[in-house]
Write an enzyme that holds these catalytic residues in place. Structure first.
Site, short mmCIF file in Angstrom:
data_model
loop_
_atom_site.label_atom_id
_atom_site.label_comp_id
_atom_site.label_asym_id
_atom_site.label_seq_id
_atom_site.Cartn_x
_atom_site.Cartn_y
_atom_site.Cartn_z
N THR A 177 -4.87 -2.40 -1.93
CA THR A 177 -4.96 -1.20 -2.77
C THR A 177 -5.70 -0.03 -2.13
O THR A 177 -5.18 1.07 -2.05
CB THR A 177 -5.63 -1.58 -4.10
P1 AMP Z 1 -5.67 -5.04 -5.22
O1 AMP Z 1 -5.80 -6.44 -5.63
O2 AMP Z 1 -5.88 -4.76 -3.76
O3 AMP Z 1 -4.34 -4.46 -5.68
O4 AMP Z 1 -6.81 -4.23 -5.99
C1 AMP Z 1 -6.53 -3.77 -7.27
C2 AMP Z 1 -7.79 -3.58 -8.03
O5 AMP Z 1 -8.43 -2.35 -7.68
C3 AMP Z 1 -7.46 -3.53 -9.48
O6 AMP Z 1 -8.22 -4.51 -10.14
C4 AMP Z 1 -7.86 -2.15 -9.91
O7 AMP Z 1 -8.37 -2.21 -11.22
C5 AMP Z 1 -8.90 -1.76 -8.88
N1 AMP Z 1 -8.96 -0.32 -8.63
C6 AMP Z 1 -7.92 0.51 -8.50
N2 AMP Z 1 -8.31 1.78 -8.29
C7 AMP Z 1 -9.67 1.75 -8.29
C8 AMP Z 1 -10.67 2.75 -8.14
N3 AMP Z 1 -10.34 4.03 -7.94
N4 AMP Z 1 -11.95 2.34 -8.19
C9 AMP Z 1 -12.27 1.04 -8.38
N5 AMP Z 1 -11.37 0.06 -8.54
C10 AMP Z 1 -10.08 0.41 -8.51
ZN ZN Z 2 -2.83 -2.45 -5.23
ZN ZN Z 3 -3.52 -6.39 -6.28
#
Ligand code: AMP
Ligand code: ZN
Ligand code: ZN
Length: 439
Positions: free
Chosen positions: A100
Site C-alpha cells: 500500500t
Molecule cells: P496493505 O495491507 O499494504 O494493503 O495496507 C493496507 C492498510 O493500510 C489498511 O489497513 C489501511 O487501513 C491502511 N492505510 C491506508 N492508508 C493509510 C494512511 N494514509 N495512513 C495509515 N494507514 C493507512
Molecule cells: Zn493496499
Molecule cells: Zn492489503
C-alpha cells in the site's frame, strides 16, 4: 481452502505493525463508523487566477481492487466509467513490492519505491538508524522520510490548491508543502461522508477550491485479507465500492465543474498458501536486524555470509539476491532501506525473518506484495472519465509511475524528472488535453 493462522498479512509486512491490521479486519466486520470529517486546513496561498482556469482532477484509490474484479463480480458503475472514458482491461502494473504505502506514493510521485524512499509499509533505514512504520504518526507524518514531489505538493508549489481525503504521505510536509486540506487517517470514517467532503471542497469559492483531490477506500483490501479474493465477502465489498463510485460520479457531475475522475488501485490480491516461511530456518540471522522479511546485516561481510547460508539451504518458495544483483525490472537494488540480501517470494507465501515475530493468530486468507510479472493477481484497476479523457478507450497495461505524468499533463503542471512517462497513457487523453503545455 484452509487459512493461515497468523496475522502476517503481506509479504514484507512488519510483525510490529500487525495489531493494526488485525484491528482493521475486525473493524471491517463490525464497523465503528465516524460521521464527521475533521479537516485540517493549511494556510497556503489561494489559487492563482491562472490555476483557477484549469480543470479539476479527483484521484480515487480503491485499495487492493484487483484488475479482474470488475469482470469476475460485475461492477455496473465502473463499467459505465469504462464506456464513457478509459479502462485498462489487463490491469495497471504496481511497483515492487506491491504494498500500500510504496505504491500509493509511487502513483503520486512517478518514482519507483527505491527512488522515493518508501520501500515498504515499514522498513529500517541504516543511515538514520530508525524505523519507518506506516501506522506511526512519528514516521508516517514526518516528511524527512519521503522523497520526490507528490502531486499535491507540485500543485501547491505552482499556486494551485490541493486536498487529500487520505493518501499515504498526505499527513507530512513534503517538498516544502502540504495539501491545503487534509485529514488524519481514520479507517472508520463513513464512506458517504468522504464523498460529501470532496463535494464540499468543490463547492468552495474558486480561489479556495482545490483542483487536485485524493479520495481513498480500504474496504476491498480488508475483505481480501480477511476472506480471500474469491470470497462472498469480497463480492460484497466490490459491489459496495462500485456503488460508492456511482454516488461519487453523479455528485461530481451535479457540480457542473470540469472534473476528470480517475479510479485506480495500488495492487491486487492473491489467496495465500500457508504456512508462513520463516527465513531464520534457512540462514543464521542471530543478531541481525530485520523488519518483516527485510534483512539488515551490520556490514557487507555479514550480508555475504547470510547470502551464502541461503545458497546452502535453498527453498522453492523464495529466491535470494545480493541487493546489487536484483532483477532489474523490480527496480529494487539501490536503496539501503531495502536491506541486503533481498529475499523475493516465488509464490503466494508470507515470508518473515523470524518465528519469534509471529504475532497473535488471526484468520488471513489473502495477501499481496509480490512481483506482478510473476503473479498477475497483483495487477490493479485503472479507470478514468471526464472532459480531458477520450471515450471508450482501452489502454494496454502500463506502470503506475506513469500516472504522475498523466495528471501533470491534465493540470498543466511543470513536473520534475521521474521514472514514469506520458507515452504509455497518452492515448487516454483528448486531442486538446494532449496539446497543452505546462503553465
Ligand atoms: P496493505 O495491507 O499494504 O494493503 O495496507 C493496507 C492498510 O493500510 C489498511 O489497513 C489501511 O487501513 C491502511 N492505510 C491506508 N492508508 C493509510 C494512511 N494514509 N495512513 C495509515 N494507514 C493507512
Ligand atoms: Zn493496499
Ligand atoms: Zn492489503
Amino acid at each position: 481452502m484452509s487459512f493461515v493462522r497468523y496475522s502476517a498479512v503481506c509479504f514484507f509486512t512488519s510483525a510490529l505493525l500487525l495489531p493494526l491490521q488485525a484491528q482493521s479486519v475486525a473493524r471491517n466486520e463490525t464497523p465503528a463508523v465516524t460521521n464527521t470529517a475533521p479537516v485540517i486546513q493549511v494556510a497556503n496561498p489561494p489559487n492563482s487566477s491562472l490555476q483557477q482556469s484549469k480543470p479539476y482532477v479527483v484521484l480515487v484509490s480503491l485499495d487492493g481492487f484487483r484488475y479482474d474484479y470488475p469482470r469476475r463480480f460485475g461492477t455496473p458503475h465502473l463499467n459505465a466509467l469504462a464506456r464513457n472514458g478509459v479502462s485498462t482491461p489487463d490491469g495497471m502494473l504496481p511497483s515492487f513490492p506491491s504494498l500500500t504505502f510504496p505504491n500509493h506514493y509511487s502513483i503520486v510521485t512517478g518514482l519507483y519505491p527505491e527512488h522515493h524512499g518508501i520501500v515498504g509499509n515499514s522498513f529500517y533505514d541504516p543511515e538514520r538508524d530508525a524505523v519507518y512504520a506506516y501506522t506511526r504518526p512519528e514516521s508516517n507524518g514526518d516528511g524527512t522520510w519521503y522523497g520526490g514531489t507528490p502531486l499535491w505538493s507540485l500543485a501547491e508549489q505552482q499556486g494551485m490548491r490541493s486536498a487529500c481525503l487520505f493518501w499515504p504521505g498526505s499527513e507530512a510536509e513534503i517538498a516544502g508543502k502540504r495539501p491545503s486540506y487534509f485529514l488524519h487517517y481514520n479507517d472508520g470514517l463513513d464512506d458517504h461522508v468522504r464523498i460529501d467532503q470532496v463535494i464540499n471542497w468543490l463547492g468552495l469559492p474558486a480561489a479556495d477550491r482545490p483542483h487536485f483531490i485524493t479520495l481513498y477506500y480500504a474496504d476491498v483490501d480488508h475483505a481480501g485479507h480477511a476472506h480471500g479474493p474469491d470470497s462472498p465477502a469480497m463480492r460484497d465489498a466490490v459491489h459496495h465500492l462500485d456503488d460508492i463510485i456511482g454516488e461519487l460520479e453523479s455528485k461530481l457531475r451535479a457540480t457542473g465543474l470540469p472534473i476528470d475522475l480517475i479510479v485506480l488501485a495500488d495492487h491486487g490480491m492473491i489467496a495465500l498458501q500457508p504456512p508462513v516461511v520463516v527465513l531464520s530456518e534457512f540462514a543464521n540471522l542471530d543478531g541481525v536486524r530485520t523488519q518483516g522479511s527485510l534483512l539488515y546485516p551490520k556490514d557487507d561481510a555479514e550480508a555475504e555470509r547470510i547470502y551464502r547460508d541461503f545458497l546452502a539451504h535453498p527453498s522453492p518458495k523464495f529466491k535470494v539476491y545480493r541487493r546489487a544483483a536484483m532483477p532489474p525490472d523490480l527496480h529494487f537494488d539501490a536503496n539501503p532501506r531495502e536491506g541486503d540480501p533481498v529475499v523475493v517470494p516465488a509464490g503466494p507465501y508470507t515470508l518473515l525473518a523470524r518465528a519469534s515475530k509471529l504475532p497473535e493468530p488471526i484468520q488471513v486468507h489473502g495477501g499481496h506484495g509480490f512481483d506482478s510479472h510473476m503473479m498477475p493477481e497483483m495487477k490493479a484497476i485503472f479507470f478514468a472519465e471526464g472532459p480531458d479523457f477520450n471515450r471508450k478507450k482501452r489502454l494496454k497495461s502500463f506502470e503506475n509511475v506513469d500516472v504522475y505524468a498523466l495528471i501533470a499533463q491534465i493540470l498543466q503542471l511543470r513536473a520534475p524528472a521521474n521514472d514514469g512517462s506520458l507515452k504509455p497513457v497518452e492515448a487516454a487523453l483528448s486531442k486538446d488535453a494532449r496539446k497543452r503545455r505546462p503553465q
